[in-house]
Design an enzyme around this catalytic site. Structure first.
Site, PDB file in Angstrom:
ATOM      1  N   MET A  82       0.819  -1.209   0.000  1.00  0.00           N
ATOM      2  CA  MET A  82       0.000   0.000   0.000  1.00  0.00           C
ATOM      3  C   MET A  82       0.858   1.267   0.000  1.00  0.00           C
ATOM      4  O   MET A  82       0.657   2.164  -0.810  1.00  0.00           O
ATOM      5  CB  MET A  82      -0.933  -0.006   1.208  1.00  0.00           C
ATOM      6  CG  MET A  82      -1.964   1.090   1.220  1.00  0.00           C
ATOM      7  SD  MET A  82      -3.216   0.834   2.506  1.00  0.00           S
ATOM      8  CE  MET A  82      -2.256   1.070   4.007  1.00  0.00           C
TER       9      MET A  82
ATOM     10  N   ILE B 228      13.587 -10.942   1.941  1.00  0.00           N
ATOM     11  CA  ILE B 228      14.487 -10.178   2.818  1.00  0.00           C
ATOM     12  C   ILE B 228      15.038 -11.035   3.951  1.00  0.00           C
ATOM     13  O   ILE B 228      16.006 -10.656   4.615  1.00  0.00           O
ATOM     14  CB  ILE B 228      13.809  -8.920   3.395  1.00  0.00           C
ATOM     15  CG1 ILE B 228      12.592  -9.302   4.260  1.00  0.00           C
ATOM     16  CG2 ILE B 228      13.425  -7.945   2.292  1.00  0.00           C
ATOM     17  CD1 ILE B 228      12.066  -8.157   5.122  1.00  0.00           C
TER      18      ILE B 228
ATOM     19  N   TYR C  11       4.043  -8.083  16.940  1.00  0.00           N
ATOM     20  CA  TYR C  11       4.304  -7.221  15.783  1.00  0.00           C
ATOM     21  C   TYR C  11       5.107  -5.990  16.198  1.00  0.00           C
ATOM     22  O   TYR C  11       6.145  -5.678  15.602  1.00  0.00           O
ATOM     23  CB  TYR C  11       2.981  -6.792  15.138  1.00  0.00           C
ATOM     24  CG  TYR C  11       3.139  -5.650  14.153  1.00  0.00           C
ATOM     25  CD1 TYR C  11       3.787  -5.846  12.937  1.00  0.00           C
ATOM     26  CD2 TYR C  11       2.676  -4.369  14.452  1.00  0.00           C
ATOM     27  CE1 TYR C  11       3.956  -4.800  12.042  1.00  0.00           C
ATOM     28  CE2 TYR C  11       2.836  -3.321  13.558  1.00  0.00           C
ATOM     29  CZ  TYR C  11       3.480  -3.533  12.362  1.00  0.00           C
ATOM     30  OH  TYR C  11       3.654  -2.491  11.486  1.00  0.00           O
TER      31      TYR C  11
ATOM     32  N   LYS D  82       9.014  -4.920  15.294  1.00  0.00           N
ATOM     33  CA  LYS D  82       9.330  -3.670  14.586  1.00  0.00           C
ATOM     34  C   LYS D  82      10.310  -2.822  15.392  1.00  0.00           C
ATOM     35  O   LYS D  82      11.195  -2.172  14.821  1.00  0.00           O
ATOM     36  CB  LYS D  82       8.055  -2.892  14.287  1.00  0.00           C
ATOM     37  CG  LYS D  82       7.143  -3.543  13.253  1.00  0.00           C
ATOM     38  CD  LYS D  82       7.790  -3.661  11.882  1.00  0.00           C
ATOM     39  CE  LYS D  82       7.905  -2.317  11.190  1.00  0.00           C
ATOM     40  NZ  LYS D  82       8.461  -2.459   9.811  1.00  0.00           N
TER      41      LYS D  82
END
Length: 288
Positions: A12, A38, A126, A130
């Site tokens: 997005m 990655i 999550y 991060k």
């Protein structure tokens, strides 16, 4: 113009960023999960050494919050170690790196928006993964920008997130229940992309919040604004507590951010989220 490598370029944010960078004269190399893993260091290094980018825009991530909670190994492999792979490759070719993180690295107990000087305390897998990515970038690189984003909207016809979903449901139903105890900063992906390009040209490396400005907003208030702009008058939005929608991963009560570092430098070019949302719904999604 800088030679730019983008990971997660078909997502997005990536789609808007690649389009904007190309329009401004950058040579853009677009990668996504279908042509770059990655999590595989040798694949990342080989590509980076071949392209020799001046800038690396690292957008690729495992972003589904509940899936991260259910598959923590995959989340850390992608969001932490995948970021380490990209940062190590950037180090090899002396590239500047932009790492897109999240305001949800904070615990959400603050009663007003978070700044870059608040201490992270992530609650979900999550958000923890991060934040580990942020730490890795800081440890490995001198030339970097960590950009924390808020409630992103964008994607146009491919939009499957909050804005398009609310419009779709509001067209089908006469009422919707939306939580009123979670707060954030709605932000147009085009504006994040524009902000990243401007920030990358400053040379002022560091950590920045990059959200659309404007008043604090709950999911309920966001949904009401969406259907108002879209011209939908046949659906009523009802506020409810988030306890009515239990989810695997915890969500912070407060995910709103202030672009404080940019404000202090006199560089906060981010427009009001109402204006950005209006442009997105009327111009991109084409609802009048």
């Amino acid at each position: 113009m800088p030679n730019v490598l983008v990971t997660g370029g078909k997502g997005m944010l990536g789609a808007d960023l690649c389009q904007l960078f190309e329009a401004r004269g950058h040579t853009v190399h677009v990668t996504d999960v279908d042509n770059l893993d990655i999590r595989d260091y040798q694949s990342v290094l080989s590509l980076v050494e071949n392209i020799k980018p001046d800038w690396i825009m690292h957008l690729a991530a495992m972003t589904h919050v509940d899936q991260c909670e259910q598959k923590p190994d995959e989340a850390y492999l992608t969001n932490a170690l995948g970021t380490q792979n990209v940062a190590l490759a950037a180090q090899k070719v002396d590239a500047m790196m932009v790492y897109v993180s999240t305001v949800s690295v904070f615990d959400g107990i603050k009663p007003f928006p978070y700044t870059e000087f608040d201490t992270p305390n992530p609650q979900s897998v999550y958000s923890k993964s991060k934040l580990e990515g942020e730490r890795i970038v800081r440890d490995l690189l001198d030339k970097f920008y960590i950009v924390r984003a808020g409630w992103m909207f964008g994607g146009g016809r491919e939009d499957k997130k909050f804005v398009a979903k609310i419009i779709e449901l509001a067209q089908e139903r006469d009422s919707l229940s939306v939580v009123n105890d979670k707060f954030g900063s709605p932000t147009f992906t085009y504006d994040i992309a524009d902000g990243i390009e401007k920030l990358a040209n400053t040379g002022l490396y560091g950590t920045y919040h990059l959200v659309n400005s404007g008043e604090l907003c709950s999911r309920y208030e966001f949904a009401k604004t969406i259907i108002q702009i879209a011209g939908i008058t046949t659906c009523e939005i009802h506020p409810v507590n988030s306890a009515q929608f239990p989810l695997p991963a915890p969500r912070p009560r407060m995910e709103a951010a202030q672009n404080y570092a940019l404000e202090l430098r006199g560089l906060n070019w981010q427009r009001n989220w109402h204006d950005a949302l209006t442009e997105y719904i009327k111009t991109v999604l084409k609802y009048e």
